[in-house]
Scaffold this motif. Structure first.
Motif, PDB file in Angstrom:
ATOM      1  N   LYS A 216       0.807  -1.225   0.000  1.00 38.77           N
ATOM      2  CA  LYS A 216       0.000   0.000   0.000  1.00 38.77           C
ATOM      3  C   LYS A 216       0.845   1.283   0.000  1.00 38.77           C
ATOM      4  O   LYS A 216       0.466   2.297   0.599  1.00 38.77           O
ATOM      5  CB  LYS A 216      -0.956   0.012   1.202  1.00 38.77           C
ATOM      6  CG  LYS A 216      -1.937  -1.156   1.238  1.00 38.77           C
ATOM      7  CD  LYS A 216      -2.913  -1.097   0.091  1.00 38.77           C
ATOM      8  CE  LYS A 216      -3.915  -2.241   0.145  1.00 38.77           C
ATOM      9  NZ  LYS A 216      -4.844  -2.244  -0.998  1.00 38.77           N
ATOM     10  N   ILE A 217       1.955   1.261  -0.711  1.00 37.08           N
ATOM     11  CA  ILE A 217       2.746   2.480  -0.844  1.00 37.08           C
ATOM     12  C   ILE A 217       1.961   3.530  -1.626  1.00 37.08           C
ATOM     13  O   ILE A 217       2.077   4.734  -1.369  1.00 37.08           O
ATOM     14  CB  ILE A 217       4.091   2.183  -1.537  1.00 37.08           C
ATOM     15  CG1 ILE A 217       4.902   1.187  -0.696  1.00 37.08           C
ATOM     16  CG2 ILE A 217       4.902   3.461  -1.730  1.00 37.08           C
ATOM     17  CD1 ILE A 217       5.241   1.685   0.691  1.00 37.08           C
ATOM     18  N   GLY A 237      10.185  -1.682  -7.072  1.00 33.92           N
ATOM     19  CA  GLY A 237       9.325  -2.826  -7.328  1.00 33.92           C
ATOM     20  C   GLY A 237       8.370  -2.570  -8.470  1.00 33.92           C
ATOM     21  O   GLY A 237       8.379  -1.486  -9.074  1.00 33.92           O
ATOM     22  N   PRO A 238       7.515  -3.542  -8.776  1.00 33.87           N
ATOM     23  CA  PRO A 238       6.652  -3.443  -9.959  1.00 33.87           C
ATOM     24  C   PRO A 238       5.648  -2.296  -9.926  1.00 33.87           C
ATOM     25  O   PRO A 238       5.177  -1.863 -10.971  1.00 33.87           O
ATOM     26  CB  PRO A 238       5.930  -4.801  -9.986  1.00 33.87           C
ATOM     27  CG  PRO A 238       6.122  -5.384  -8.621  1.00 33.87           C
ATOM     28  CD  PRO A 238       7.397  -4.850  -8.110  1.00 33.87           C
ATOM     29  N   ASP A 239       5.307  -1.790  -8.738  1.00 35.12           N
ATOM     30  CA  ASP A 239       4.330  -0.705  -8.640  1.00 35.12           C
ATOM     31  C   ASP A 239       4.968   0.686  -8.662  1.00 35.12           C
ATOM     32  O   ASP A 239       4.275   1.684  -8.457  1.00 35.12           O
ATOM     33  CB  ASP A 239       3.517  -0.844  -7.342  1.00 35.12           C
ATOM     34  CG  ASP A 239       2.339  -1.780  -7.494  1.00 35.12           C
ATOM     35  OD1 ASP A 239       2.222  -2.406  -8.563  1.00 35.12           O
ATOM     36  OD2 ASP A 239       1.534  -1.899  -6.553  1.00 35.12           O
ATOM     37  N   PHE A 240       6.274   0.769  -8.939  1.00 31.14           N
ATOM     38  CA  PHE A 240       6.958   2.060  -8.831  1.00 31.14           C
ATOM     39  C   PHE A 240       6.331   3.108  -9.757  1.00 31.14           C
ATOM     40  O   PHE A 240       6.066   4.240  -9.334  1.00 31.14           O
ATOM     41  CB  PHE A 240       8.449   1.909  -9.143  1.00 31.14           C
ATOM     42  CG  PHE A 240       9.235   3.165  -8.895  1.00 31.14           C
ATOM     43  CD1 PHE A 240       9.752   3.438  -7.640  1.00 31.14           C
ATOM     44  CD2 PHE A 240       9.448   4.088  -9.912  1.00 31.14           C
ATOM     45  CE1 PHE A 240      10.474   4.595  -7.390  1.00 31.14           C
ATOM     46  CE2 PHE A 240      10.160   5.256  -9.687  1.00 31.14           C
ATOM     47  CZ  PHE A 240      10.677   5.514  -8.422  1.00 31.14           C
ATOM     48  N   ASP A 241       6.103   2.760 -11.009  1.00 30.76           N
ATOM     49  CA  ASP A 241       5.543   3.737 -11.953  1.00 30.76           C
ATOM     50  C   ASP A 241       4.145   4.174 -11.542  1.00 30.76           C
ATOM     51  O   ASP A 241       3.778   5.354 -11.682  1.00 30.76           O
ATOM     52  CB  ASP A 241       5.516   3.161 -13.364  1.00 30.76           C
ATOM     53  CG  ASP A 241       6.916   3.012 -13.952  1.00 30.76           C
ATOM     54  OD1 ASP A 241       7.840   3.714 -13.473  1.00 30.76           O
ATOM     55  OD2 ASP A 241       7.088   2.190 -14.872  1.00 30.76           O
ATOM     56  N   LYS A 242       3.353   3.238 -11.042  1.00 28.79           N
ATOM     57  CA  LYS A 242       2.009   3.571 -10.565  1.00 28.79           C
ATOM     58  C   LYS A 242       2.072   4.571  -9.421  1.00 28.79           C
ATOM     59  O   LYS A 242       1.298   5.537  -9.369  1.00 28.79           O
ATOM     60  CB  LYS A 242       1.300   2.287 -10.104  1.00 28.79           C
ATOM     61  CG  LYS A 242      -0.030   2.510  -9.414  1.00 28.79           C
ATOM     62  CD  LYS A 242      -0.571   1.188  -8.878  1.00 28.79           C
ATOM     63  CE  LYS A 242      -1.828   1.396  -8.050  1.00 28.79           C
ATOM     64  NZ  LYS A 242      -2.333   0.108  -7.472  1.00 28.79           N
ATOM     65  N   VAL A 243       3.002   4.372  -8.507  1.00 24.39           N
ATOM     66  CA  VAL A 243       3.147   5.266  -7.361  1.00 24.39           C
ATOM     67  C   VAL A 243       3.684   6.623  -7.804  1.00 24.39           C
ATOM     68  O   VAL A 243       3.253   7.670  -7.305  1.00 24.39           O
ATOM     69  CB  VAL A 243       4.068   4.623  -6.297  1.00 24.39           C
ATOM     70  CG1 VAL A 243       4.396   5.619  -5.194  1.00 24.39           C
ATOM     71  CG2 VAL A 243       3.407   3.380  -5.705  1.00 24.39           C
ATOM     72  N   GLN A 252       9.272  12.670  -2.104  1.00 26.56           N
ATOM     73  CA  GLN A 252      10.527  12.261  -2.725  1.00 26.56           C
ATOM     74  C   GLN A 252      10.562  10.738  -2.856  1.00 26.56           C
ATOM     75  O   GLN A 252      10.485  10.039  -1.843  1.00 26.56           O
ATOM     76  CB  GLN A 252      11.721  12.698  -1.885  1.00 26.56           C
ATOM     77  CG  GLN A 252      11.901  14.190  -1.731  1.00 26.56           C
ATOM     78  CD  GLN A 252      13.146  14.493  -0.920  1.00 26.56           C
ATOM     79  OE1 GLN A 252      14.269  14.141  -1.291  1.00 26.56           O
ATOM     80  NE2 GLN A 252      12.951  15.147   0.216  1.00 26.56           N
ATOM     81  N   LEU A 253      10.687  10.248  -4.081  1.00 29.34           N
ATOM     82  CA  LEU A 253      10.840   8.813  -4.329  1.00 29.34           C
ATOM     83  C   LEU A 253      12.310   8.548  -4.621  1.00 29.34           C
ATOM     84  O   LEU A 253      12.818   8.918  -5.686  1.00 29.34           O
ATOM     85  CB  LEU A 253       9.969   8.378  -5.506  1.00 29.34           C
ATOM     86  CG  LEU A 253       8.456   8.588  -5.375  1.00 29.34           C
ATOM     87  CD1 LEU A 253       7.748   8.162  -6.658  1.00 29.34           C
ATOM     88  CD2 LEU A 253       7.900   7.822  -4.194  1.00 29.34           C
ATOM     89  N   LEU A 254      13.004   7.916  -3.700  1.00 24.06           N
ATOM     90  CA  LEU A 254      14.448   7.744  -3.803  1.00 24.06           C
ATOM     91  C   LEU A 254      14.867   6.406  -4.394  1.00 24.06           C
ATOM     92  O   LEU A 254      16.060   6.164  -4.582  1.00 24.06           O
ATOM     93  CB  LEU A 254      15.091   7.914  -2.422  1.00 24.06           C
ATOM     94  CG  LEU A 254      14.840   9.245  -1.709  1.00 24.06           C
ATOM     95  CD1 LEU A 254      15.628   9.298  -0.410  1.00 24.06           C
ATOM     96  CD2 LEU A 254      15.194  10.427  -2.605  1.00 24.06           C
ATOM     97  N   GLY A 255      13.904   5.526  -4.672  1.00 22.40           N
ATOM     98  CA  GLY A 255      14.256   4.214  -5.191  1.00 22.40           C
ATOM     99  C   GLY A 255      14.964   3.365  -4.143  1.00 22.40           C
ATOM    100  O   GLY A 255      14.899   3.631  -2.943  1.00 22.40           O
TER     101      GLY A 255
END
Length: 387
Positions: A216-217, A237-243, A252-255
């Motif tokens: 649930k990010i 992870g696989p939901d990164f683009d969605k988030v 900030q999305l730092l990966g």
């Protein structure tokens, strides 16, 4: 000296919670051989698994077996049964999928540390099918048949286990519901010494996780985007683009980041936010080791690791409104959270405590087996004594 072997589902995909448990078992019993379906050695550099004697199944050599092992799920029950463990007196399985189904003889002792009964075959069955787009059609029918077979096999193999250990009371209840067997709770180890709780708190919120649906990010990012409050997110992870699409300028999305970067953000954040329904949840305990209060979804293992109004606050539903109310509640109480108290609470999950309890359980079960008594009763009695 008893001959002991460990068996673990798979050692590919990173050093996650289940693998950290196995590493502490190896620290308690160095030199113990490990049997697993697939093994990716580079994932475990600097851990006891780096130097362990590891035996793998045939899946290790199948096309893309190490990287795409999950696609071979229907074959895993058969493959786990192919390990020849007749040379060992005691088998300790570390299982969240099929490891507990290993074949054992009447004279052997089998202790199974269950991180969870197979979630995508039991509790998350419908969710798994929806997220994999397997609700209708030929592929969906085949997937449902495979998971039906997995459930039948998983339930039948409960009789191969002498003693069940669970990583939380939450999982112990699920073990009872799934297998109708009691389990002794042994909380996982948390490396609290990685974290410093003495840093001043800053104004940003923090979360860290794999970007997969049940974590649930997306909910956390959407909520903080609406609130306009600063949020730092570590993970991939696989939901990164969605988030990423949901993230506002305040997020900030730092990966993926090294452990030391994670520890630094843990030490400085205003609070750690956790929205998953986890079996245990090591990361919220790590946050508390860093003195950070936790804003957590009030279900699952976090109810056993976060103390309401002392080390954090809970929200009741996995939606924006509920999390927003929890953030407001936290901010109204922010002055009452003491980093030293929070750190002290996290200390009870130290690796040393895990190793001591694990060895006490192992010795009690082995002694009962030698006396011709029930190892399960001996371990449950040990739990009552500890209380």
């Amino acid at each position: 000296m008893k001959q002991i072997a460990f068996i673990h589902d798979w050692l590919s995909g990173g050093n996650a919670g289940a693998e950290k448990v196995l590493n502490e078992m190896l620290r308690a019993l160095p030199g113990t051989p490990v049997y697993t379906l697939v093994h990716k050695p580079e994932d475990f550099k600097g851990t006891p698994l780096e130097d362990a004697e590891v035996h793998t199944s045939a899946i290790q050599h199948w096309p893309r077996g190490v990287s795409h092992y999950r696609t071979y799920l229907p074959f895993m029950p058969y493959q786990i049964e192919q390990f020849d463990l007749t040379a060992y007196d005691t088998i300790v399985s570390s299982s969240h999928a099929v490891a507990k189904g290993v074949l054992v003889g009447a004279g052997q002792l089998h202790i199974s540390y269950v991180h969870s009964p197979i979630r995508y075959a039991w509790d998350l069955y419908q969710q798994y099918l929806r997220e994999a787009n397997l609700t209708s059609g030929v592929k969906a029918t085949l997937a449902k048949l495979a998971l039906h077979y997995i459930r039948l096999w998983d339930h039948s193999t409960a009789n191969r286990v002498d003693v069940f250990l669970a990583n939380s009371e939450y999982v112990a209840r699920r073990i009872w519901r799934t297998y109708r067997r009691p389990a002794r709770v042994l909380y996982p180890p948390v490396d609290v010494d990685r974290f410093d709780h003495t840093h001043p708190r800053e104004e940003f919120y923090f979360t860290m996780s794999r970007f997969v649906p049940y974590k649930k990010i997306d909910l956390i990012v959407e909520t903080f985007t609406r609130l306009g409050k600063p949020l730092v997110v570590i993970g991939a992870g696989p939901d990164f683009d969605k988030v990423k699409v949901l993230a506002g300028a305040n997020v900030q999305l730092l990966g993926r980041q090294p452990d030391e970067v994670v520890a630094d953000y843990m030490a400085r954040c205003k609070a750690f936010v956790f929205a998953a329904d986890e079996d245990f949840g090591i990361v919220p305990v790590e946050a508390q080791a860093a003195g950070a209060p936790v804003i957590a979804y009030g279900k699952g293992g976090t109810l056993e690791t976060v103390v309401a109004d002392q080390t954090g606050v809970f929200f009741g539903q996995q939606n924006v409104e509920s999390l927003s109310r929890a953030v407001a509640l936290f901010e109204s109480k922010a002055g009452q959270f003491d980093a030293t108290f929070i750190r002290h609470h996290a200390e009870k999950f130290r690796p040393e405590r895990f190793r001591t309890e694990f060895m006490a359980i192992l010795e009690a079960a082995e002694a009962a087996k030698v006396r011709g008594e029930d190892p399960e009763k001996a371990v449950l009695a040990l739990q009552l004594e500890a209380l």
